[in-house]
Structure formats: structure tokens, C-alpha cells
Design a protein around this motif. Structure first.
Motif, PDB file in Angstrom:
ATOM      1  N   THR A   1       0.829  -1.108   0.055  1.00  0.00           N
ATOM      2  CA  THR A   1      -0.096  -0.046  -0.014  1.00  0.00           C
ATOM      3  C   THR A   1       0.770   1.260   0.046  1.00  0.00           C
ATOM      4  N   ALA A   2       0.383   2.279  -0.555  1.00  0.00           N
ATOM      5  CA  ALA A   2       1.099   3.584  -0.692  1.00  0.00           C
ATOM      6  C   ALA A   2       0.195   4.745  -0.207  1.00  0.00           C
ATOM      7  N   ILE A   3       0.734   5.829   0.208  1.00  0.00           N
ATOM      8  CA  ILE A   3      -0.023   6.798   0.812  1.00  0.00           C
ATOM      9  C   ILE A   3       0.557   7.865   0.330  1.00  0.00           C
TER      10      ILE A   3
ATOM     11  N   THR B   1      -1.660  -1.246  12.167  1.00  0.00           N
ATOM     12  CA  THR B   1      -3.072  -0.584  11.926  1.00  0.00           C
ATOM     13  C   THR B   1      -2.883  -0.218  10.239  1.00  0.00           C
ATOM     14  N   PRO B   2      -3.846  -0.921   9.579  1.00  0.00           N
ATOM     15  CA  PRO B   2      -4.114  -0.448   8.136  1.00  0.00           C
ATOM     16  C   PRO B   2      -4.043   1.062   7.824  1.00  0.00           C
ATOM     17  N   PRO B   3      -3.641   1.206   6.629  1.00  0.00           N
ATOM     18  CA  PRO B   3      -3.771   3.027   6.343  1.00  0.00           C
ATOM     19  C   PRO B   3      -5.101   3.243   6.137  1.00  0.00           C
ATOM     20  N   SER B   4      -5.952   2.330   5.745  1.00  0.00           N
ATOM     21  CA  SER B   4      -7.550   2.790   5.544  1.00  0.00           C
ATOM     22  C   SER B   4      -8.287   2.774   6.845  1.00  0.00           C
TER      23      SER B   4
ATOM     24  N   GLU C   1      -6.948  10.104  10.355  1.00  0.00           N
ATOM     25  CA  GLU C   1      -6.299  10.933   9.323  1.00  0.00           C
ATOM     26  C   GLU C   1      -6.800  10.433   7.950  1.00  0.00           C
ATOM     27  N   HIS C   2      -7.067   9.396   7.656  1.00  0.00           N
ATOM     28  CA  HIS C   2      -7.114   8.634   6.376  1.00  0.00           C
ATOM     29  C   HIS C   2      -8.827   9.352   5.916  1.00  0.00           C
ATOM     30  N   ARG C   3      -9.681   9.138   7.138  1.00  0.00           N
ATOM     31  CA  ARG C   3     -10.864   9.512   7.097  1.00  0.00           C
ATOM     32  C   ARG C   3     -11.143  11.029   6.886  1.00  0.00           C
ATOM     33  N   MET C   4     -10.310  11.672   7.488  1.00  0.00           N
ATOM     34  CA  MET C   4     -10.306  13.112   7.509  1.00  0.00           C
ATOM     35  C   MET C   4      -9.747  13.811   6.357  1.00  0.00           C
ATOM     36  N   GLY C   5      -8.994  13.227   5.382  1.00  0.00           N
ATOM     37  CA  GLY C   5      -8.639  13.607   4.358  1.00  0.00           C
ATOM     38  C   GLY C   5      -6.899  14.034   4.517  1.00  0.00           C
TER      39      GLY C   5
ATOM     40  N   TRP D   1     -17.719   5.827  11.426  1.00  0.00           N
ATOM     41  CA  TRP D   1     -16.667   4.803  11.742  1.00  0.00           C
ATOM     42  C   TRP D   1     -17.212   3.878  12.818  1.00  0.00           C
ATOM     43  N   MET D   2     -17.960   2.715  12.000  1.00  0.00           N
ATOM     44  CA  MET D   2     -18.218   1.693  13.271  1.00  0.00           C
ATOM     45  C   MET D   2     -17.397   0.911  13.621  1.00  0.00           C
ATOM     46  N   GLN D   3     -16.090   0.931  13.387  1.00  0.00           N
ATOM     47  CA  GLN D   3     -15.001   0.221  14.109  1.00  0.00           C
ATOM     48  C   GLN D   3     -14.405   0.950  15.206  1.00  0.00           C
ATOM     49  N   ALA D   4     -14.904   2.142  15.360  1.00  0.00           N
ATOM     50  CA  ALA D   4     -14.250   3.242  16.226  1.00  0.00           C
ATOM     51  C   ALA D   4     -14.341   2.604  17.716  1.00  0.00           C
TER      52      ALA D   4
END
Length: 497
Positions: free
Chosen positions: A47-49, A90-93, A97-101, A494-497
Motif C-alpha cells: 500500500t502507498a499513501i 493499523t492498516p492505512p485505511s 487521518e485517512h477518513r478526514m483527508g 466509523w463503526m469500528q471506532a
């Protein structure tokens, strides 16, 4: 370099799409490179970010994310804001931070096209992304331009526009617009208009790496030829829309020569003196030259300056990218673009008194200078019903009558309880507030991200920016009936939070 003998490249019925693609491309590599390619394809793709400079300090925050989430980061050598995540607790997805852009998940090869441009912040530059959805490369253009000037993100597909709009909303850009027209029209509508044009063309996706966004499928010679013809028309349009002296990047996520080198070769022959394919070798740490010949056809010498990224070169998906400078006229018949003025959309400019009243609210409630923000970003405010939008001045100056799918950013909406800033605006600018923020502890923040309300003391303003213990923005809250009502958009719950 010795080449393999040409083989029959017609796929057999029993072959997988991957096997058929390998058979098609085998004659293009020597024995050593082909063996290296096969070996690399056995390795899983990391994976790349790519970090978002509008919401993060790329270098400092990437180091913090690596420590917090147990990531091993390896820099993408041709993208200063890109990293491979080769190990991850922790997966990057699955991060806030990922969810908030704060960053975008993107194959590293797809970071190359925008990095090829000579691009820097310029408040007057016009940039066109002709086939933009889902928006990853558009966000990259915005980042490299510093959200200055204007980026037009166009995609012809109605089904893909929603994804494009959501990606740009999450990125937090002001100076952009989403349009839905055929790419082939722009050269006739806007000749000699844009400083930079990106054409990441629709293609057969024969990149030898399968992913959700790039599925592997069988491809016929007839379909390849049909795609190549359309790609040639689209690139011709991009070049006509470009100012003389400007740059086009043409890219595909396929390794099929008919869609890559042969497209460039055809236009070099059609417009001698009209374009120059730049040599990309100085822009890449490892050589990745394009083909000099395809079968028995010797190509224009400039074509080999493009970048053909075989998967084993950088351990990416296969990719092709060319940097082109326009050196002379690219002739096509001109035509009038469709017209629908902003006022027809219902977007009316705020008068001076309305703007001052709104600016006073922002100063009182958040200690934020709205006037300075608009001036710095060269934007204006327009209202449609109860909603107020931040609109790029360059759009109203150059494209005010061109119909759009979305434009700029919603600032917020008037309500009986006061003005409610949008989630997108707060996510971009909350760091600059002197007030109007509320901090939740770890347990409260986790519940908040699941969409639950919070029990907190009133904050003195109608709508608060909600942050967690680390100071990260996690949504909007409105104090009501003794609780902070959760205004997090449903798509971000985010249901996993």
C-alpha cells in the motif's frame, strides 16, 4: 539490448487475463528483464499513501503516523509526499487521518504523472484534469499547486462524478470545480487556455497488477485499437486546450504500446513542430525508457523519452507517462461551449454588508479572519438559498457561464440558531481557530466517531469544531439539550471506532 522473438499474442480461451497480458508483453522485454518481471509479480504490492499538505505537514506527520500506527514507511523515490507502507499494525485505511483527508491511498506508480509537471503555486494558473475520477491525481495537482490558481476536474462519466466530488470534498480544496463533459470537446471550446493539462486516459488497464480499482480482464486487439483511437483524440484535444509553451502529461495504467508509445508517435507525425516529448530520465532515479520500436515500426526518437514503468522497475503496477511541451499550433475547429451562468444556478454574490456580517460572526465565534482567508485564496462568497459557497475568482473570471457539477467549497448554511459552518470547511481551517473548539477524551472520541453524541459543557457558540486528545479534527458538534449533537457526515461514521 537483445529482444525476445515476436510471439503470437492472441490469448487462448483457457488463459487468465494475467497470463494473456504477460504473453502480449513478453516480446517487449529481454530475457533478464522478463525474469525479473515474473519474480516481482510474485511479491504482494505494498500500500502507498500520499500526504495532503492542506491538512498535514507531510514529513513531520508521516513520521508521527508511522510511530503511532506501527508503520514501516519507505519513500516513493519520485514523489516527495508519497510513501509505501510496507508494514502496518493499523492498516492505512483504518485511521482518523485517512477518513478526514490528511492523506490519500494510491498506488505509487499513479503518483508519477503529476510529479512530471514543472508546477508550483501561482494564483493565475489554469490547470485542467481531463479524465479526473476518482480524483487521486486531481488532489495531487491541487497539492502541488498549493491550492492556488484553478483546477478543473472533468470526467465524462455520470456514474463516476459522485466519487470525484467526495474525494475533492475530503481533500479540502477551495480552488477547484468538477465538470462533466467529453474530454474531446475542450480543445474546441477553450483553445490556448490552460497552463497545464493532465490526461490520465481511459485505457485497457493492462498493468499486470490487479486491484479493486484496476481489475484484470481479457482484452482483445480490436478493443485496444478502439481505445487508442479515442486516446489520440483526447490527447489532441488536451494539446489544443493548452497554451503554447505549456505542458501536458499523458498517462495510462496500461503497458499496451498501442495505447502508449503509438499514441505519441501518431501525434508527432500529425503535428510536426507542434509538440515535444520531454526526456523523463532526469526526473526518475532509475531509468524507465519507453519503447524505441513496436514490432517492425521504428518510432519518432522523442517517444523513448517517455516513462514506461514495468512493475519490476519500482515494484509498482505497470504504468506509462509522458511529459509533452506544446511548441506550436494544434489545429482543430473551434466551437462554443455550453452556457449556464452562475446566477442561473442560483449562486448570487453576497453584498458588502452581508459579507461583513458573516465575517464578524466568524471573528466572534472562532477568532477567525474570514476576509483574510478569502483574499489569500482569491475566492469570493456566493449564496444559494440558505447555503453559502466559497467560489474561486478565476472560475467567475474565465468560466462563469460553463455548467459545473460542483464548485469550490460550501462554507456553511444559515439556520434559525445561527450560521452552521460545513464539515469540509472546519476540517480544513480548524487549526487556525482561536476559539470555538471542544476537546473530547479518548473514550468520548471513539464514541463520537461511531456517530454518538457527547456529554460536554456548552462551548458558547452554535457549532463547535470537535477535536480529540491529540488535537485531530473529528467532526462538528452542536450543543443542544445538555449534549453535543453529533453532526459528523454519515459517510464518515466509523463503526469500528
Amino acid at each position: 539490448m537483445a529482444r525476445r522473438k515476436k510471439k503470437n499474442t492472441s490469448p487462448l480461451p483457457s488463459q487468465s487475463a494475467e497470463q494473456a497480458a504477460l504473453q502480449r508483453f513478453a516480446p517487449l522485454l529481454d530475457e533478464q528483464d522478463y525474469a525479473a518481471l515474473l519474480q516481482d509479480l510474485e511479491r504482494p504490492l505494498s500500500t502507498a499513501i500520499r500526504a495532503n499538505p492542506l491538512k498535514a505537514d507531510p514529513q513531520a506527520d508521516a513520521a508521527r503516523w508511522a510511530q503511532q500506527y506501527g508503520w514501516r514507511l519507505d519513500p516513493v523515490p519520485f514523489c516527495p509526499t508519497g510513501w509505501w507502507v510496507s508494514e502496518a499494525q493499523t492498516p492505512p485505511s483504518q485511521t482518523i487521518e485517512h477518513r478526514m483527508g490528511a492523506y490519500y491511498i494510491q498506488d505509487a506508480a499513479s503518483m508519477l504523472p503529476v510529479e512530471l509537471f514543472d508546477l508550483r503555486p501561482d494564483p493565475e494558473q489554469l490547470i485542467l484534469d481531463l479524465a479526473a475520477s476518482p480524483g487521486g491525481k486531481t488532489t495531487h495537482l491541487i497539492s502541488r499547486a498549493g491550492d492556488q490558481g484553478l483546477v478543473l476536474a472533468n470526467d465524462a462519466s455520470r456514474e463516476r462524478i459522485t466519487a470525484l466530488r467526495l474525494v475533492l470534498q475530503n481533500w479540502g480544496s477551495l480552488n477547484q470545480a468538477v465538470l462533466r463533459f467529453q474530454a474531446e470537446q475542450y480543445g474546441r471550446w477553450f483553445p490556448e487556455t490552460f497552463d497545464r493539462v493532465l490526461l490520465d486516459a481511459p485505457c485497457s488497464m493492462q498493468g499486470l497488477r490487479t486491484s479493486e480499482s484496476h481489475p484484470s480482464r481479457p482484452i482483445s486487439d480490436r478493443e485496444v485499437q478502439q481505445l487508442a483511437r479515442r486516446q489520440t483524440r483526447m490527447l489532441e484535444s488536451a494539446l489544443q486546450a493548452l497554451k503554447t509553451g505549456g505542458q501536458v502529461v499523458y498517462s495510462t495504467c496500461t503497458l499496451t504500446p498501442e495505447e502508449d508509445e503509438l499514441v505519441l508517435d501518431a501525434l508527432l507525425k500529425e503535428y510536426p513542430g507542434g509538440l515535444r516529448v520531454e526526456d523523463t530520465r532526469a526526473r526518475l532515479p532509475l531509468p524507465a525508457p519507453a519503447l524505441r520500436r513496436v514490432g517492425e515500426q521504428l518510432l519518432d526518437g522523442q517517444v523513448s523519452g517517455a516513462a514506461r514503468i514495468w512493475p519490476h522497475r519500482y515494484h509498482t503496477a505497470g504504468f506509462f507517462a509522458a511529459l509533452i511541451t506544446k511548441t506550436g499550433p494544434i489545429g482543430r475547429r473551434e466551437a462554443q461551449p455550453p452556457e449556464r451562468p452562475l446566477e442561473v444556478f442560483g449562486l448570487d454574490a453576497l453584498d458588502a454588508d452581508e459579507l461583513d456580517d458573516l465575517a464578524a460572526r466568524f471573528n466572534d465565534e472562532y477568532g477567525f479572519n474570514l476576509h483574510a482567508m478569502l483574499q489569500e485564496n482569491r475566492c469570493e462568497l456566493r449564496q444559494k438559498g440558505a447555503a453559502v459557497f466559497i467560489v474561486p475568482e478565476l472560475y467567475t473570471r474565465h468560466f462563469a457561464s460553463l455548467p459545473f457539477q460542483s464548485l469550490g467549497m460550501m462554507l456553511g448554511e444559515f439556520s434559525p440558531d445561527g450560521f452552521v459552518p460545513s464539515h469540509e470547511w472546519l476540517a480544513r481551517f480548524y487549526r487556525f481557530f482561536a476559539g470555538g473548539r471542544v476537546r473530547l477524551d479518548s473514550g468520548q472520541a471513539q464514541a463520537w466517531l461511531r456517530g454518538e453524541d457527547a456529554s460536554v459543557q456548552p462551548g458558547g457558540v452554535p457549532v463547535l469544531a470537535v477535536i480529540d486528545e491529540q488535537g485531530r479534527y473529528i467532526g462538528r458538534g452542536k450543543y443542544s439539550d445538555g449534549k453535543l449533537k453529533n453532526l459528523l457526515p454519515r459517510r464518515l461514521v466509523w463503526m469500528q471506532a
